[in-house]
Design a protein around this motif. Structure first.
Motif, mmCIF file in Angstrom:
data_model
loop_
_atom_site.group_PDB
_atom_site.id
_atom_site.type_symbol
_atom_site.label_atom_id
_atom_site.label_comp_id
_atom_site.label_asym_id
_atom_site.label_seq_id
_atom_site.Cartn_x
_atom_site.Cartn_y
_atom_site.Cartn_z
ATOM 1 N N MET A 1 68.186 -86.275 27.773
ATOM 2 C CA MET A 1 66.914 -85.796 28.303
ATOM 3 C C MET A 1 65.875 -86.929 28.248
ATOM 4 N N SER A 2 65.186 -87.112 29.359
ATOM 5 C CA SER A 2 64.182 -88.168 29.400
ATOM 6 C C SER A 2 62.832 -87.631 28.902
ATOM 7 N N VAL A 3 62.281 -88.294 27.914
ATOM 8 C CA VAL A 3 61.006 -87.857 27.334
ATOM 9 C C VAL A 3 60.046 -89.039 27.297
ATOM 10 N N THR A 4 58.812 -88.823 27.756
ATOM 11 C CA THR A 4 57.783 -89.864 27.738
ATOM 12 C C THR A 4 56.765 -89.514 26.670
ATOM 13 N N ILE A 5 56.326 -90.529 25.919
ATOM 14 C CA ILE A 5 55.265 -90.295 24.939
ATOM 15 C C ILE A 5 53.967 -90.878 25.484
ATOM 16 N N GLU A 6 52.927 -90.054 25.481
ATOM 17 C CA GLU A 6 51.633 -90.475 26.026
ATOM 18 C C GLU A 6 50.523 -89.864 25.185
ATOM 19 N N VAL A 55 56.472 -85.598 26.536
ATOM 20 C CA VAL A 55 56.590 -84.779 27.734
ATOM 21 C C VAL A 55 57.974 -84.976 28.361
ATOM 22 N N ALA A 56 58.642 -83.842 28.611
ATOM 23 C CA ALA A 56 59.939 -83.862 29.308
ATOM 24 C C ALA A 56 59.723 -83.237 30.686
ATOM 25 N N ALA A 57 60.783 -83.179 31.487
ATOM 26 C CA ALA A 57 60.661 -82.576 32.822
ATOM 27 C C ALA A 57 60.173 -81.134 32.708
ATOM 28 N N SER A 58 60.538 -80.482 31.617
ATOM 29 C CA SER A 58 60.155 -79.076 31.420
ATOM 30 C C SER A 58 58.701 -78.925 30.978
ATOM 31 N N GLY A 59 58.039 -80.026 30.639
ATOM 32 C CA GLY A 59 56.653 -79.967 30.158
ATOM 33 C C GLY A 59 56.528 -80.540 28.759
ATOM 34 N N LEU A 60 55.463 -80.120 28.080
ATOM 35 C CA LEU A 60 55.158 -80.633 26.743
ATOM 36 C C LEU A 60 56.234 -80.195 25.739
ATOM 37 N N VAL A 61 56.820 -81.142 25.017
ATOM 38 C CA VAL A 61 57.857 -80.756 24.048
ATOM 39 C C VAL A 61 57.509 -81.144 22.606
ATOM 40 N N GLY A 117 66.275 -86.971 17.551
ATOM 41 C CA GLY A 117 65.725 -88.312 17.336
ATOM 42 C C GLY A 117 64.304 -88.443 17.859
ATOM 43 N N LEU A 118 63.803 -87.404 18.527
ATOM 44 C CA LEU A 118 62.448 -87.475 19.087
ATOM 45 C C LEU A 118 61.385 -87.546 17.988
#
Ligand SMILES: CC(C)(COP(=O)(O)OP(=O)(O)OC[C@H]1O[C@@H](n2cnc3c(N)ncnc32)[C@H](O)[C@@H]1OP(=O)(O)O)[C@@H](O)C(=O)NCCC(=O)NCCS
Length: 255
Positions: A1-6, A55-61, A117-118
């Motif tokens: 799963m691709s997750v961006t931290i912002e 944030v993942a494709a599904s929204g805030l995680v 690991g997130l």
């Protein structure tokens, strides 16, 4: 799963998205620290630049937040737990005392992304923020996630408990230590939650017919109830940790 931290404030977030994340993550009495409640909005407003979101494709995680404080690096000068950290952050801000330390106050992950690991990635994102703000130390007044199963055990003993493989028994402590953090000292009083007997009954789902000491769901320690005075007091312990800061590691970070 691709997750961006912002940054959390990088874009508008629906209240429902934030609520979904914290639903079930905290016991109902977590907001019963009157000192924290009185300064909460101001703390989150002044230091909004130190709130992160995953944030993942599904929204805030996942989200997490931190505050800057001035700390001279000694055990004696550590803030008085979580509550003392927030008070010091505001006092330093108001007194124009340049902070030198980032305190990571909380992190929460959606259950669907836990154990991926997130959590460590989010912590690393905080550690990488520090040098850019002139903060040379990163510390954490840890709320150990398994301590609620051992509410009678003193925090100093609990902090030292290990599994057969030598790693910390507490899962959240384990994550931090695996990243290179070290335990500074136990925190006997990290927060103090107070309320009337009916309030405690609604927060815990128990009835308290008589004064005494009670074990409560989600409590890292016990609750003291005084029915004559109509109050209950719960003192939450924690563990001070320090993470190493690798200056320059975040070169190129977009945060
Ligand atoms: C604390 C939190 C952020 C940690 O996230 P995480 O994804 O579980 O963290 P990790 O993936 O690093 O897992 C740490 C360890 O806990 C274990 N673990 C995670 N969830 C578990 C569960 N429900 N039951 C048992 N073990 C669990 C993991 O397997 C891992 O064990 P390992 O060290 O043997 O590999 C997350 O649990 C959370 O959001 N909790 C609610 C809010 C909270 O309490 N925050 C901490 C206080 S600020």
């Amino acid at each position: 799963m691709s997750v961006t931290i912002e940054r959390l404030n990088a874009r508008p977030r629906a209240d429902s998205e934030l609520a979904t994340l914290s639903d079930g993550a905290w016991p109902a009495f977590i907001s019963a620290d009157k000192t924290v409640a009185a300064i909460w909005d101001r703390v989150r407003g002044e230091f909004a630049h130190l709130e992160l979101a995953a944030v993942a494709a599904s929204g805030l995680v996942a989200t997490g937040w931190a505050v800057p404080v001035r700390w001279n690096g000694t055990l004696g000068d550590l803030p008085a737990g979580f509550t003392g950290t927030l008070l010091r952050a505001l006092a330093n801000f108001d007194g124009n005392a340049a902070p030198n330390t980032l305190v990571i106050c909380a992190a929460q992950l959606h259950p669907g992304v836990q154990r991926t690991g997130l959590a460590a990635r989010l912590l690393n994102a905080f550690i990488d923020l520090a040098p850019g703000y002139g903060l040379e130390s990163v510390i954490v007044p840890l709320r150990p996630t398994l301590k609620h199963r051992y509410p009678l055990t003193p925090i100093g003993s609990y902090a030292g408990w290990t599994r057969d493989d030598g790693q910390a028994l507490d899962p959240w402590l384990r994550t931090h230590l695996r990243m290179g953090a070290k335990v500074l000292c136990p925190i006997e009083v990290s927060q103090t939650m107070t309320g009337t007997v009916p309030e405690w009954e609604s927060w815990t789902g128990l009835v308290f017919p008589a004064s005494g000491t009670y074990v409560i769901d989600g409590g890292l320690a016990t609750l003291d109830v005084d029915t004559e005075q109509d109050n209950g007091t719960y003192v939450e312990p924690g563990i001070w940790l320090q993470h190493p800061v690798i200056s320059g590691r975040n070169v190129g970070s977009s945060l």
